[in-house]
Structures are given as structure tokens and as C-alpha cells.
Write an enzyme that holds these catalytic residues in place. Structure first.
Site, PDB file in Angstrom:
ATOM      1  N   GLU A 179       0.833  -1.202   0.000  1.00 29.38           N
ATOM      2  CA  GLU A 179       0.000   0.000   0.000  1.00 29.38           C
ATOM      3  C   GLU A 179       0.872   1.258   0.000  1.00 29.38           C
ATOM      4  O   GLU A 179       1.856   1.346   0.730  1.00 29.38           O
ATOM      5  CB  GLU A 179      -0.899  -0.014   1.236  1.00 29.38           C
ATOM      6  CG  GLU A 179      -1.763   1.224   1.411  1.00 29.38           C
ATOM      7  CD  GLU A 179      -2.462   1.256   2.754  1.00 29.38           C
ATOM      8  OE1 GLU A 179      -3.400   2.052   2.894  1.00 29.38           O
ATOM      9  OE2 GLU A 179      -2.067   0.483   3.665  1.00 29.38           O
ATOM     10  N   LYS A 225      -9.640   2.078  -2.868  1.00 27.36           N
ATOM     11  CA  LYS A 225     -10.086   1.587  -1.564  1.00 27.36           C
ATOM     12  C   LYS A 225     -11.470   2.133  -1.246  1.00 27.36           C
ATOM     13  O   LYS A 225     -11.715   3.337  -1.348  1.00 27.36           O
ATOM     14  CB  LYS A 225      -9.078   2.011  -0.486  1.00 27.36           C
ATOM     15  CG  LYS A 225      -9.392   1.484   0.903  1.00 27.36           C
ATOM     16  CD  LYS A 225      -8.319   1.922   1.890  1.00 27.36           C
ATOM     17  CE  LYS A 225      -8.598   1.387   3.287  1.00 27.36           C
ATOM     18  NZ  LYS A 225      -7.580   1.836   4.266  1.00 27.36           N
ATOM     19  N   CYS A 253      -5.251  -2.446   2.828  1.00 26.56           N
ATOM     20  CA  CYS A 253      -5.170  -2.234   4.267  1.00 26.56           C
ATOM     21  C   CYS A 253      -6.215  -3.062   5.010  1.00 26.56           C
ATOM     22  O   CYS A 253      -6.376  -4.244   4.758  1.00 26.56           O
ATOM     23  CB  CYS A 253      -5.298  -0.739   4.577  1.00 26.56           C
ATOM     24  SG  CYS A 253      -4.900  -0.281   6.279  1.00 26.56           S
TER      25      CYS A 253
END
Length: 547
Positions: free
Chosen positions: A292, A355, A405
Site C-alpha cells: 500500500e 479503496k 489495508c
């Protein structure tokens, strides 16, 4: 009369009575101590033998509560201490990039723990019925705890970290049940068995030696043993899943969080990634994966940067990296995304994922109208949320579900639910940056949560983190390759195969959990109808436990 019964109605009842007689701040401290003991059963400590002490003592406190409010207080203090000690790693994240936010550690940690403690407080309230025998209260605690965990993972933005079923991740046999009832169902069995010894302390007014107080703990621990035996049998009968290919290269740079965003270090960090990626054997790799925000620039806006980074892509494959993305519209505020992008060896972006499950206060401020301040993550403003889970299809690769994440910790939310079975992804790709929590329990707890998703979905999981834990997990939750935490290294591994069919949890979702809870509530109703009410002469307050 069983030899266990005098012991149950004597020694344990005396202990339960003494605990129930504790009042004032000592009662709050005792409930908090039980909450801390429950934390020690979680990764990375896994002191499972302390879990029955924690939940048995807590049930005794709930039973001895003279009022609903006292029961809720016992639940709240248990939850407050439990969450404060189990997710303490969130505090250091506030200063991992800069010390300017150090003053927020105390209010954030105490505030978050206080809010999450409302769930155990409601569990205690739901389990305090004076008309239930102790065995019924144990079952009520297990049901209410499971419902509270599901609510914690789904309401508002959701925060399903450190679910009680996670304590079993050291045992491959135990966690196989996640394929059938999910981690929530495993948590139900766990709490039921952990609290079951409370039934051995029979109240004076509520039972007699002939009622066999040992039977309920025996059944609860027998159920736990059955779960383990079933899991071991599943592993023993598992078909041989030879790696499907392709060959993946996981890249872990081990760059400190505070360094990767410093202007003079940003390009140097990319050089580290390129150098690691180009280690010998790159020509045999199909996909190189970076974590990430490995690229702290706007990748799709800089063609020269893309061409430079494309040197890390295999000759006939792709490079996957976490990066930032934004849109600029004249006269309007730009939108920002925490993204995953795929590069070809020619430097073209051929796929993108934004995301969608953002971290409250970390990537966006849900109270912006009341308390306007920027999010804690790097960026000039709140990040925007992507459209949701999706599958990416790349030439020469099985389709995969990208997760950035902590998106991976949400049970049942890691693949596109609208995708027909034939079009489901064949693996999960989780890129993350656990450098925020380096040196704490955070990376271990997040990794174990990710492992459970592989079992629930019947899909292998590839996890790539900046400082670790980077690993590949097969569809049974077995770790087939891993890079040591806080080391700069690469891991070349063949992608494991997905299961040939869908596990029940993936097929039916929360329907399996609902079935378990419905059956448990039928048993609870039976216990309530057959059991003698544990009330005193006034018919209201529960009788005090004593020897």
C-alpha cells in the site's frame, strides 16, 4: 451424586460468592482485570488457558449484579479494559509519521475503547435475567456476545478487529470451522466454552446436587472438541491443491513510515523497491507486488515515473503497486483515492482499484462538520471511497479481489457479492502498510484476521506489507511462504489454488451464523422453561452465590 457436585457447590460457589460481594471501585477493577485476561488470549500472545478465567469470572459478576445498571457497569469495565489493551497499537500509529499528533493518543485510545465497551455492556444487560439458571446465563452471554461482535463489524463504519474466534489461529484444526460458520460462529463456541465453568457454582436458591451442574461445562467443552476434530478431519481429507501458478514476487521494503513521505526520501524509497524487484529470477515471475502507498506520487499523472518503475515489472507480466490517485476538475475541489494500480513493462496503467472501506479519522473525518480537521493519513483532505469490492482480470493471471489495508478484516465483504460463482475471483490480494504499527501487536492481529478470510471464502490470500507481515496463505489458512517482519526482502512463490467449490460460509454468508444462533436460542428457551428461577424471597433480585 457426582464427585464434581460437592466441589461445584462448595469451593467454586464460595469463590463466586466472594467475587459477587465485591463492590465499588474494586468491582470495576475486577471486571477490568477480567477484560485484560481476555486480551491475553488474542494474537500474538495466545494464552488460551486464561480465557475461561476471564469469562467465568465475568459471568459471576453479571449474575451477582443487584441491578441492570450494575450489570451494565460490569460489562462496560470489562470491555473498556479489553479493547484498551487489545488495540493499543492504534495509539502509536498517531506518531509513527510525526510527533505532532502525540497529544491525541490518550483521547483517541480512551474514547475509542469507551465507545466499543458499550457492546459488552449490552451483553451483560441481556444476560442478567433473574429467571435464568446459571447455565442459561452462560448461553445468553455467548449469544449476546456473538450478536454484539456482528454488530460491531457492521454498524456505522464497522470495526471487526480481534473477534473472539481469532484466539484459535494457532490451531489449524480449530479455525477450519470458519469455512462453515465464519469467525463469528467460531467466536460463539469459544465464549460458550470459556464461560461454561461458571455453571459449576450453583446458587443456594437455584439448584440442588441432583441437577448435575457439571453437565453444561462438559457439553460445552465437548462441542469445542468436536469443532477441533471436525477441522482436523477436514484437513486430513483435503484434496491435494497443487499450485496453479502463476509465480508471484512479493516485495517488502521495510521503509520506516516517517521516511517514506519525506520529500528527499520519496524517490530513494522507489529505488529500493525497484532494486528489490529486479533481484535474479525476475524473468520467471508473472507478477511483482508492492504494498500500500509504495508509490507516494500520483502515478497516473507522471509518464516518466511510470516508465522508470516499469523496470520492476517482469518482461511478460505486470507490476501491482499501491499509490495515490486524484481527479482534477476546473472550479471544483479535487478528489483523492488510496489506490492499487497495475503497470505493464511498457509503463501503461491497465487496471485500477480504489479503496472503498476507509479508516474513520485516519482517511476521512466523519465529524467534519462538527470538528473540522484533516485526516491523520497523509493528504491535503479527506480521501474518497471507491465503489466497492470488485475483481481484476489481467492477462495470464486468475482474477483476483484487491483489498487495501484493513478492508481484509471484514468477514463477508472481501469479494464482489454480485459476481456469479463462475466469475468469482480465484484469490485475494491484500496490500497494506503496517509500518504504522511497527513493533506492536497490530501487524500480528491484522495478519491473523486476514488468514480467516481465506478459509471463509475458500480462496488463497496474498498479503504484501511495507514492514511485514508479508505472506501467502492457501485456502485452508496454511501459511505457504512468509517474509520475516521488519526485513527488506522478496518472496517468490507459486499461487495456491482456490477450493473447487464454495465453502458454506461463502455460499450462504451470515445465514450460517443465523442458523447457529437460532438453535442456541431454542436451547436457551428450553433451559428457561425447565430451569427453576434463581430468585430470592422477593422474586426479583438474583440470589447471592455463596458456599
Amino acid at each position: 451424586m457426582s464427585r464434581l457436585e460437592p466441589f461445584a457447590s462448595g469451593h467454586l460457589a464460595t469463590l463466586a460468592g466472594r467475587l459477587g460481594a465485591v463492590a465499588g471501585w474494586r468491582r470495576a477493577a475486577l471486571a477490568a482485570a477480567f477484560g485484560v485476561l481476555a486480551t491475553t488470549a488474542l494474537p500474538p500472545w495466545n494464552l488460551l488457558l486464561l480465557l475461561p478465567v476471564a469469562f467465568t469470572g465475568w459471568v459471576w459478576l453479571i449474575h451477582a449484579s443487584p441491578s441492570p445498571w450494575r450489570a451494565m457497569a460490569a460489562g462496560w469495565w470489562f470491555g473498556f479494559a479489553h479493547f484498551l489493551t487489545s488495540i493499543f497499537w492504534i495509539g502509536p500509529a498517531l506518531v509513527s509519521g510525526s510527533t505532532r499528533l502525540g497529544w491525541l493518543i490518550a483521547p483517541v485510545m480512551f474514547g475509542l475503547s469507551a465507545g466499543l465497551a458499550l457492546f459488552p455492556a449490552l451483553v451483560a444487560l441481556a444476560a442478567r435475567s433473574p429467571t435464568l439458571p446459571v447455565a442459561g446465563r452462560v448461553l445468553a452471554v455467548a449469544i449476546a456476545w456473538t450478536v454484539s461482535e456482528w454488530l460491531r463489524g457492521n454498524i456505522l463504519s464497522g470495526f471487526p478487529i480481534n473477534l473472539m474466534g481469532t484466539v484459535w489461529t494457532p490451531s489449524l484444526g480449530m479455525i477450519q470451522s470458519a469455512a462453515f460458520v465464519g469467525v463469528y460462529g467460531l467466536g460463539f463456541v469459544t465464549v460458550l466454552a470459556a464461560a461454561a465453568p461458571a455453571a459449576l457454582a450453583t446458587p443456594e436458591a437455584g439448584g440442588s446436587p441432583g441437577r448435575r451442574p457439571w453437565l453444561f461445562p462438559v457439553v460445552a467443552f465437548g462441542l469445542l472438541a468436536g469443532v477441533w476434530a471436525g477441522g482436523e478431519a477436514r484437513l486430513a481429507l483435503a484434496p491435494e491443491l497443487s499450485p496453479a501458478g502463476p509465480r508471484l514476487r512479493l516485495v517488502q521494503s521495510n521503509i520506516e513510515q516517517r521516511l517514506k513521505w519525506e520529500e528527499e526520501m520519496r524517490e530513494a524509497a522507489l529505488d529500493v523497491y525497484v532494486r528489490l524487484s529486479r533481484r535474479p529470477g525476475l524473468e520467471a515471475v508473472d507478477l511483482v507486488i508492492w504494498p500500500e502507498t509504495a508509490v507516494t506520487f500520483y502515478l497516473d499523472e507522471d509518464s516518466s515515473l511510470r516508465e522508470s518503475l516499469a523496470r520492476a515489472a517482469p518482461p511478460d507480466g505486470h507490476l501491482v503497486t499501491g499509490t495515490l490517485r486524484r481527479t482534477r476538475t476546473t472550479g471544483r475541489v479535487p478528489a483523492f483515492w488510496n489506490s492499487l494500480q497495475v503497470l505493464t513493462p511498457e509503463g501503461a496503467v491497465v487496471a485500477n482499484y480504489d479503496k472503498h472501506h476507509l479508516v474513520p479519522f485516519g482517511e476521512y473525518n466523519p465529524l467534519n462538520r462538527i470538528l473540522p480537521f484533516p485526516p491523520l493519513a497523509y493528504g491535503p483532505q479527506d480521501y474518497s471511497a471507491g465503489p466497492g469490492p470488485r475483481s481484476l482480470h489481467l492477462a495470464g493471471l486468475p482474477p483476483f479481489s484487491p483489498l487495501i489495508c484493513y478492508e481484509v478484516i471484514f468477514p463477508g465483504m472481501v469479494v464482489d457479492s454480485d459476481t456469479p460463482e463462475g466469475g468469482r475471483p480465484k484469490w485475494l490480494l491484500n496490500i497494506t502498510n503496517d509500518a504504522w504499527f511497527a513493533g506492536t501487536a497490530g501487524p500480528h492481529q491484522l495478519f491473523q484476521a486476514a488468514r480467516l478470510r481465506s478459509i471463509e471464502e475458500g480462496l488463497p490470500l496474498v498479503r504484501v506489507a511495507n514492514t511485514g507481515i508479508s505472506a501467502v496463505v492457501d485456502a485452508y489458512g496454511r501459511v505457504v511462504g512468509q517474509i520475516a517482519q521488519e526485513e527488506a526482502d522478496v518472496l517468490d512463490v507459486l499461487l495456491p489454488r482456490a477450493l473447487p467449490g464454495l465453502p458454506p460460509q461463502a455460499r450462504f454468508g451470515d445465514g450460517t451464523l443465523a442458523s447457529v444462533l437460532l438453535l442456541a436460542m431454542v436451547v436457551l428457551l428450553t433451559i428457561r422453561l425447565r430451569g427453576r428461577p434463581e430468585t430470592g424471597s422477593d422474586g426479583g433480585k438474583p440470589a447471592r452465590m455463596s458456599g
